[in-house]
Scaffold this motif. Structure first.
Motif, mmCIF file in Angstrom:
data_model
loop_
_atom_site.group_PDB
_atom_site.id
_atom_site.type_symbol
_atom_site.label_atom_id
_atom_site.label_comp_id
_atom_site.label_asym_id
_atom_site.label_seq_id
_atom_site.Cartn_x
_atom_site.Cartn_y
_atom_site.Cartn_z
ATOM 1 N N LEU A 1 -7.121 -3.424 -4.294
ATOM 2 C CA LEU A 1 -7.073 -2.511 -3.157
ATOM 3 C C LEU A 1 -8.338 -2.649 -2.321
ATOM 4 O O LEU A 1 -9.446 -2.668 -2.865
ATOM 5 N N THR A 2 -8.155 -2.712 -1.010
ATOM 6 C CA THR A 2 -9.325 -2.776 -0.148
ATOM 7 C C THR A 2 -9.176 -1.827 1.036
ATOM 8 O O THR A 2 -8.074 -1.605 1.543
ATOM 9 N N ALA A 3 -10.282 -1.246 1.431
ATOM 10 C CA ALA A 3 -10.388 -0.350 2.585
ATOM 11 C C ALA A 3 -11.861 -0.010 2.735
ATOM 12 O O ALA A 3 -12.701 -0.449 1.938
ATOM 13 N N MET B 1 -4.051 -18.059 -18.945
ATOM 14 C CA MET B 1 -3.334 -18.063 -17.671
ATOM 15 C C MET B 1 -3.981 -17.058 -16.727
ATOM 16 O O MET B 1 -4.274 -15.927 -17.103
ATOM 17 N N THR B 2 -4.239 -17.471 -15.486
ATOM 18 C CA THR B 2 -4.862 -16.599 -14.496
ATOM 19 C C THR B 2 -3.923 -15.450 -14.136
ATOM 20 O O THR B 2 -2.746 -15.662 -13.849
ATOM 21 N N GLU B 3 -4.475 -14.240 -14.164
ATOM 22 C CA GLU B 3 -3.659 -13.073 -13.849
ATOM 23 C C GLU B 3 -3.346 -13.034 -12.361
ATOM 24 O O GLU B 3 -4.157 -13.429 -11.523
ATOM 25 N N ARG B 4 -2.173 -12.535 -12.036
ATOM 26 C CA ARG B 4 -1.743 -12.436 -10.650
ATOM 27 C C ARG B 4 -1.836 -10.995 -10.180
ATOM 28 O O ARG B 4 -1.515 -10.067 -10.926
ATOM 29 N N VAL B 5 -2.255 -10.819 -8.930
ATOM 30 C CA VAL B 5 -2.394 -9.479 -8.373
ATOM 31 C C VAL B 5 -1.784 -9.424 -6.973
ATOM 32 O O VAL B 5 -1.589 -10.447 -6.315
ATOM 33 N N THR B 6 -1.506 -8.201 -6.550
ATOM 34 C CA THR B 6 -1.079 -7.910 -5.187
ATOM 35 C C THR B 6 -2.257 -7.291 -4.447
ATOM 36 O O THR B 6 -2.778 -6.256 -4.878
ATOM 37 N N LEU B 7 -2.681 -7.915 -3.358
ATOM 38 C CA LEU B 7 -3.769 -7.380 -2.532
ATOM 39 C C LEU B 7 -3.179 -6.533 -1.422
ATOM 40 O O LEU B 7 -2.312 -6.998 -0.668
ATOM 41 N N ILE B 8 -3.643 -5.290 -1.325
ATOM 42 C CA ILE B 8 -3.193 -4.370 -0.274
ATOM 43 C C ILE B 8 -4.395 -3.925 0.538
ATOM 44 O O ILE B 8 -5.340 -3.334 -0.001
ATOM 45 N N THR B 9 -4.383 -4.211 1.829
ATOM 46 C CA THR B 9 -5.467 -3.771 2.705
ATOM 47 C C THR B 9 -5.135 -2.401 3.296
ATOM 48 O O THR B 9 -3.971 -2.012 3.392
ATOM 49 N N GLY B 10 -6.177 -1.682 3.681
ATOM 50 C CA GLY B 10 -5.962 -0.352 4.243
ATOM 51 C C GLY B 10 -5.287 0.585 3.259
ATOM 52 O O GLY B 10 -4.453 1.417 3.634
ATOM 53 N N ALA B 11 -5.677 0.488 1.983
ATOM 54 C CA ALA B 11 -4.974 1.212 0.916
ATOM 55 C C ALA B 11 -5.473 2.636 0.709
ATOM 56 O O ALA B 11 -4.966 3.339 -0.163
ATOM 57 N N SER B 12 -6.449 3.071 1.490
ATOM 58 C CA SER B 12 -7.068 4.367 1.216
ATOM 59 C C SER B 12 -6.320 5.560 1.798
ATOM 60 O O SER B 12 -6.666 6.706 1.521
ATOM 61 N N ALA B 13 -5.280 5.316 2.594
ATOM 62 C CA ALA B 13 -4.575 6.435 3.224
ATOM 63 C C ALA B 13 -3.209 5.985 3.707
ATOM 64 O O ALA B 13 -2.918 4.789 3.810
ATOM 65 N N GLU C 1 -5.524 -14.375 -9.163
ATOM 66 C CA GLU C 1 -4.943 -15.029 -7.993
ATOM 67 C C GLU C 1 -3.907 -14.099 -7.374
ATOM 68 O O GLU C 1 -3.327 -13.260 -8.067
ATOM 69 N N LEU C 2 -3.657 -14.295 -6.095
ATOM 70 C CA LEU C 2 -2.650 -13.478 -5.425
ATOM 71 C C LEU C 2 -1.253 -14.033 -5.657
ATOM 72 O O LEU C 2 -1.032 -15.248 -5.595
ATOM 73 N N ASP C 3 -0.322 -13.120 -5.911
ATOM 74 C CA ASP C 3 1.075 -13.495 -5.785
ATOM 75 C C ASP C 3 1.752 -12.712 -4.660
ATOM 76 O O ASP C 3 2.819 -13.101 -4.193
ATOM 77 N N HIS C 4 1.100 -11.639 -4.207
ATOM 78 C CA HIS C 4 1.578 -10.922 -3.028
ATOM 79 C C HIS C 4 0.378 -10.455 -2.196
ATOM 80 O O HIS C 4 -0.645 -10.037 -2.758
ATOM 81 N N LEU C 5 0.541 -10.533 -0.896
ATOM 82 C CA LEU C 5 -0.467 -10.059 0.054
ATOM 83 C C LEU C 5 0.199 -9.053 0.980
ATOM 84 O O LEU C 5 1.236 -9.353 1.594
ATOM 85 N N VAL C 6 -0.399 -7.870 1.072
ATOM 86 C CA VAL C 6 0.109 -6.827 1.957
ATOM 87 C C VAL C 6 -0.963 -6.524 2.999
ATOM 88 O O VAL C 6 -1.979 -5.879 2.700
ATOM 89 N N ASN C 7 -0.754 -7.016 4.202
ATOM 90 C CA ASN C 7 -1.677 -6.769 5.311
ATOM 91 C C ASN C 7 -1.272 -5.484 6.011
ATOM 92 O O ASN C 7 -0.509 -5.479 6.983
ATOM 93 N N ASN C 8 -1.785 -4.379 5.499
ATOM 94 C CA ASN C 8 -1.424 -3.066 6.022
ATOM 95 C C ASN C 8 -2.486 -2.493 6.964
ATOM 96 O O ASN C 8 -2.156 -1.710 7.852
ATOM 97 N N ALA C 9 -3.743 -2.853 6.788
ATOM 98 C CA ALA C 9 -4.821 -2.246 7.572
ATOM 99 C C ALA C 9 -4.590 -2.434 9.063
ATOM 100 O O ALA C 9 -4.181 -3.511 9.520
ATOM 101 N N GLY C 10 -4.857 -1.393 9.810
ATOM 102 C CA GLY C 10 -4.719 -1.472 11.267
ATOM 103 C C GLY C 10 -5.050 -0.141 11.897
ATOM 104 O O GLY C 10 -4.969 0.907 11.251
#
Length: 259
Positions: A32-34, A1-13, A81-90
């Motif tokens: 985590l991406t930034a 089964m494909t693992e599910r993850v939460t992607l969070i942008t702008g996670a460095s601060a 695969e994503l089960d949650h997406l957090v568009n935080n970067a800005g």
């Protein structure tokens, strides 16, 4: 089964880091991406040391046109695969629009609008499949005209409108869609924008950690919007009682005091 993850942008601060901690504490595997790989690695190590599975780290700049492809390719290579997406970067730039650097202001649109839209649409099929959620980080600024930070305020108005529309489209498919609209929070945002935290931050006084916790709980409860702190909650209500021209002038006067 494909693992599910939460992607969070702008996670460095700031709020992004606190969101990562909250999601991890509630059992979510993270990606985590930034821009700053060193900070992402440190955060990933912190989460792993507390017993969570080490997050996937994706160092990239969302201003770059190929950022979405890079993120998608990294996640596919990790077989998740994503089960949650957090568009935080800005980010924002302080000053009159016609006097500020045009390239920087177009970068605001790239990060706050284009990248957020790209990732939301790019991963929508996975979120529907996994009955997950989208948390988009807007701002109380999105309810206001913003002389002195015109492009930033306008970008957050887009985030609120786009998130509410996605909620209308994806809600029936089992996807929670929530917009987070914090007021001023003492983070690195102010320094990058070019001003120091003012009396508004002191009066409203909601920490990044408290904002992140409220956002997580709001998303899990499938709230349309989360406005952390009593002072912020009353802003949209009060705006109904004032003409738009009055609000425009008031925001302009407030912003001029920051200079």
């Amino acid at each position: 089964m494909t693992e599910r993850v939460t992607l969070i942008t702008g996670a460095s601060a700031g709020i992004g880091t606190e969101l990562a901690r909250v999601f991890a504490a509630n059992g979510h595997r993270l990606a985590l991406t930034a821009r700053r790989a060193d900070r992402l690695d440190a955060l990933a190590s912190e989460i792993a040391a507390k017993g969570g599975k080490r997050p996937i780290v994706i160092a990239c700049d969302l201003e770059e046109p190929g950022a979405g492809e890079k993120i998608a390719a990294t996640l596919a290579a990790a077989d998740v695969e994503l089960d949650h997406l957090v568009n935080n970067a800005g980010f924002g730039v302080f000053g009159d629009a016609i006097e500020c650097d045009r390239t920087q202001q177009l970068g605001i649109i790239d990060v706050n609008i284009r990248a957020l839209t790209d990732l939301s649409l790019r991963f929508a099929d996975q979120l529907v499949k996994n009955k997950g959620g989208i948390l988009n980080v807007g701002s109380v600024a999105g309810f206001l005209p913003g002389p002195g930070m015109a492009v930033y305020y306008a970008s957050k108005a887009y985030v609120i409108s786009f998130t509410e529309a996605l909620r209308g489209e994806l809600g029936a498919r089992g996807v929670r869609v929530t917009v987070l609209c914090p007021g001023p929070v003492a983070t690195e945002f102010q320094g990058r924008a070019g001003f120091a935290p003012g009396i508004d931050s002191a009066v409203l006084d909601v920490s990044a950690a408290d904002v992140a916790l409220a956002a997580y709980r709001g998303l899990m409860a499938n709230k349309r919007a989360v406005l952390p702190g009593l002072g912020i909650k009353i802003v949209p209500f009060l705006l109904r009682f004032f003409p738009r021209g009055f609000i425009l002038a008031a925001v302009g006067r407030f912003q001029r005091r920051r200079r």
